[in-house]
Write a protein that holds these residues in place. Sequence first.
Motif, PDB file in Angstrom:
ATOM      1  N   ALA A  70       0.816  -1.214   0.000  1.00  0.00           N
ATOM      2  CA  ALA A  70       0.000   0.000   0.000  1.00  0.00           C
ATOM      3  C   ALA A  70       0.855   1.272   0.000  1.00  0.00           C
ATOM      4  O   ALA A  70       0.442   2.301  -0.537  1.00  0.00           O
ATOM      5  N   THR A  71       2.049   1.209   0.583  1.00  0.00           N
ATOM      6  CA  THR A  71       2.913   2.396   0.574  1.00  0.00           C
ATOM      7  C   THR A  71       3.205   2.803  -0.872  1.00  0.00           C
ATOM      8  O   THR A  71       3.073   3.978  -1.253  1.00  0.00           O
ATOM      9  N   GLU A  72       3.586   1.815  -1.678  1.00  0.00           N
ATOM     10  CA  GLU A  72       3.883   2.129  -3.075  1.00  0.00           C
ATOM     11  C   GLU A  72       2.615   2.550  -3.815  1.00  0.00           C
ATOM     12  O   GLU A  72       2.645   3.488  -4.624  1.00  0.00           O
ATOM     13  N   SER A 174      -8.524   6.533  -2.205  1.00  0.00           N
ATOM     14  CA  SER A 174      -8.677   6.060  -0.824  1.00  0.00           C
ATOM     15  C   SER A 174      -7.650   4.970  -0.526  1.00  0.00           C
ATOM     16  O   SER A 174      -7.461   4.033  -1.305  1.00  0.00           O
ATOM     17  N   ASP A 175      -6.992   5.129   0.628  1.00  0.00           N
ATOM     18  CA  ASP A 175      -6.078   4.105   1.136  1.00  0.00           C
ATOM     19  C   ASP A 175      -6.946   3.111   1.909  1.00  0.00           C
ATOM     20  O   ASP A 175      -7.431   3.408   2.998  1.00  0.00           O
ATOM     21  N   ALA A 176      -7.142   1.936   1.316  1.00  0.00           N
ATOM     22  CA  ALA A 176      -8.044   0.942   1.920  1.00  0.00           C
ATOM     23  C   ALA A 176      -7.269  -0.224   2.526  1.00  0.00           C
ATOM     24  O   ALA A 176      -7.813  -1.316   2.690  1.00  0.00           O
ATOM     25  N   HIS A 200      -0.660  -7.972   3.081  1.00  0.00           N
ATOM     26  CA  HIS A 200      -0.318  -8.488   4.416  1.00  0.00           C
ATOM     27  C   HIS A 200      -1.237  -7.960   5.508  1.00  0.00           C
ATOM     28  O   HIS A 200      -1.056  -8.254   6.683  1.00  0.00           O
ATOM     29  N   LYS A 201      -2.243  -7.173   5.131  1.00  0.00           N
ATOM     30  CA  LYS A 201      -3.244  -6.750   6.114  1.00  0.00           C
ATOM     31  C   LYS A 201      -4.484  -7.632   6.019  1.00  0.00           C
ATOM     32  O   LYS A 201      -5.434  -7.453   6.769  1.00  0.00           O
ATOM     33  N   LEU A 202      -4.526  -8.534   5.033  1.00  0.00           N
ATOM     34  CA  LEU A 202      -5.702  -9.410   4.911  1.00  0.00           C
ATOM     35  C   LEU A 202      -5.305 -10.865   4.742  1.00  0.00           C
ATOM     36  O   LEU A 202      -5.860 -11.569   3.919  1.00  0.00           O
TER      37      LEU A 202
HETATM   38  C1  LIG Z   1      -3.644   2.610   6.516  1.00  0.00           C
HETATM   39  C2  LIG Z   1      -2.361   2.063   5.990  1.00  0.00           C
HETATM   40  N1  LIG Z   1      -1.891   2.492   4.813  1.00  0.00           N
HETATM   41  C3  LIG Z   1      -0.748   2.027   4.303  1.00  0.00           C
HETATM   42  C4  LIG Z   1       0.006   1.094   4.959  1.00  0.00           C
HETATM   43  C5  LIG Z   1       1.285   0.608   4.341  1.00  0.00           C
HETATM   44  O1  LIG Z   1       1.095  -0.656   3.780  1.00  0.00           O
HETATM   45  P1  LIG Z   1       2.315  -1.532   3.247  1.00  0.00           P
HETATM   46  O2  LIG Z   1       2.945  -2.135   4.458  1.00  0.00           O
HETATM   47  O3  LIG Z   1       1.672  -2.550   2.370  1.00  0.00           O
HETATM   48  O4  LIG Z   1       3.231  -0.655   2.505  1.00  0.00           O
HETATM   49  C6  LIG Z   1      -0.443   0.622   6.201  1.00  0.00           C
HETATM   50  C7  LIG Z   1       0.340  -0.361   6.960  1.00  0.00           C
HETATM   51  O5  LIG Z   1       1.234  -0.088   7.688  1.00  0.00           O
HETATM   52  C8  LIG Z   1      -1.648   1.115   6.728  1.00  0.00           C
HETATM   53  O6  LIG Z   1      -2.112   0.695   7.904  1.00  0.00           O
END
Ligand SMILES: Cc1ncc(COP(=O)(O)O)c(C=O)c1O
Length: 376
Positions: A70-72, A174-176, A200-202
Amino acid sequence: MIYLDCPATTPCDPRVLDAMLPFFSAAAANPHNRHHAPGRAAAAAIEQARRQVASLIAARPAEIIFTSGATEANNLALKGIARAWAGRGRHIVTVATEHASVLEPLAALAREGWTVTILPVDGGGRVDPDHVAQALRSDTILVSVMAVNNETGVIQPLAEIGALCRARGILFHSDAAQAAGRLPIDVGASKIDLLSLSAHKLYGPPGVGALYVRQCASNDPVPLLDGGGQERGLRPGTLPTPLCVGFGQACALVVTEAEQAGIARLGERLWQGLRRRVPGLRRNGNPAYCVAGTLSLTFPGLDATDLMADLPDLALSTGAACQAESGAPSSVLSALGLDAPAAQATLRFGLGRFTTEMEIDRAVAMIGRALAKPEP
Ligand SMILES: Cc1ncc(COP(=O)(O)O)c(C=O)c1O
């Protein structure tokens, strides 16, 4: 060890791991090489994963761009759209409680000349869609509001914000990362143009995620990387077949309603159990708008780091794992109105698919014992 840190990362589901394993060894092949059967099989597995990810958010497979997480995805959405739409305007709107992977790319854009409006949230952690509407200007190109907050679990009113952005021709991102798998997501119904996901959040593997980009030529972000043209040129680089397959499988395994009901019941058990033992315990974020299983709790007069040190068998967090190292009070909790001592007295509990009732009862008992310990 009792693992209550699911918002930081969820354990990989064993069924996800099983689906991934062949692609590390026996079925390993570069999915971009269509000249041999293993390459074509890897490509087919990735396209299956793309369909599974798309289906989770009611999108079309062609609208899914695989990323490293999600960061990228957030960086690609924000910097990429800012650059693609620079000719139309340089104003972006976001919210104070966003993740660092949204706020930091926006800070970088601000240093390069974009104007960024950061809206406040109310005491319950929600942004008011009227405030979003008032912040929009003739040069606003993009609004970015997260679906679910990683520290408090607060759900933002995406559909209202999406509708007002679409009506004005402004893109909505939206960051989901914290919402996928925990809330039903329908990008069409919520009028979302770009949406970030993280496997890795699901219960999927770390190191893979996706950016949904609504199919409409003018939505395409300028890529962050130059390379071999993969992912429609928006994210070049060899796709990691095992990770994409695991991500797809994780999405296919999501059973939002039933799972969330069980997690909500355990979350309530944790909250009631701790409330009975901790006078003045406070829950941050309006529970009417929180996802099940993420609880931000303030233990008045205590230092959360000291309390965690007394709980070696409990994996918890003081807030966002990424901010934990800086030692600074959580900017999310400050935005909700907590002062520094209250923020420092706050622990985040994150329950998930594999959390059991017995673990919750043991966690409550452990915390009760740690609090009853006489001062040294
Ligand atoms: C709301 C949210 N956005 C983005 C991220 C970043 O996700 P990723 O670890 O996949 O880069 C996280 C996780 O740390 C997050 O909780």
